[in-house]
Design a protein around this motif. Sequence first.
Motif, mmCIF file in Angstrom:
data_model
loop_
_atom_site.group_PDB
_atom_site.id
_atom_site.type_symbol
_atom_site.label_atom_id
_atom_site.label_comp_id
_atom_site.label_asym_id
_atom_site.label_seq_id
_atom_site.Cartn_x
_atom_site.Cartn_y
_atom_site.Cartn_z
ATOM 1 N N TRP A 130 1.852 0.301 0.160
ATOM 2 C CA TRP A 130 1.699 1.649 -0.384
ATOM 3 C C TRP A 130 0.703 1.652 -1.546
ATOM 4 O O TRP A 130 -0.171 2.521 -1.627
ATOM 5 N N LEU A 131 0.810 0.669 -2.428
ATOM 6 C CA LEU A 131 -0.114 0.589 -3.555
ATOM 7 C C LEU A 131 -1.556 0.415 -3.077
ATOM 8 O O LEU A 131 -2.472 1.068 -3.593
ATOM 9 N N LEU A 132 -1.767 -0.459 -2.123
ATOM 10 C CA LEU A 132 -3.121 -0.713 -1.634
ATOM 11 C C LEU A 132 -3.691 0.457 -0.852
ATOM 12 O O LEU A 132 -4.906 0.703 -0.898
ATOM 13 N N ASP A 133 -2.848 1.183 -0.147
ATOM 14 C CA ASP A 133 -3.316 2.307 0.672
ATOM 15 C C ASP A 133 -3.450 3.605 -0.116
ATOM 16 O O ASP A 133 -4.057 4.561 0.369
ATOM 17 N N ASN A 134 -2.889 3.656 -1.311
ATOM 18 C CA ASN A 134 -2.978 4.852 -2.140
ATOM 19 C C ASN A 134 -4.409 4.976 -2.669
ATOM 20 O O ASN A 134 -4.890 4.080 -3.366
ATOM 21 N N PRO A 135 -5.098 6.087 -2.362
ATOM 22 C CA PRO A 135 -6.503 6.196 -2.756
ATOM 23 C C PRO A 135 -6.737 6.166 -4.266
ATOM 24 O O PRO A 135 -7.769 5.692 -4.728
ATOM 25 N N HIS A 136 -5.785 6.658 -5.035
ATOM 26 C CA HIS A 136 -5.962 6.681 -6.490
ATOM 27 C C HIS A 136 -5.617 5.348 -7.144
ATOM 28 O O HIS A 136 -6.185 4.994 -8.167
#
Length: 104
Positions: A27-33
């Motif tokens: 989730w952290l890596l895929d979150n654009p921000h």
Amino acid sequence: MKFRTATSSVARSNTPPKRFSLRIAVWLLDNPHLGAKPSIKQVAGHLLKQPARQGVVLAQSRLGQLMCRDCGSSRDQRIGQELLRQAARAGDRVAQQELSKIED
């Protein structure tokens, strides 16, 4: 009093399940921000390390990608390539594609 001590020592010895840390890392890596920040990548890498060691293919693939793309040292890049090889052997398509990019 003994009951408290026993439960607190048990709670401390339990590690979070690998699925939870894997989900958070992805989730952290895929979150654009968040995913573009070096500190977030470092946290995600730390969360992926244990599941990757335990043979979780997705963790091997994502950690391998992270290490190959964002680590400056040749040692880390070699480790990243090995993780990608393991994931590719297990059938992970993304790892296979990433490995072919690196090796070309």
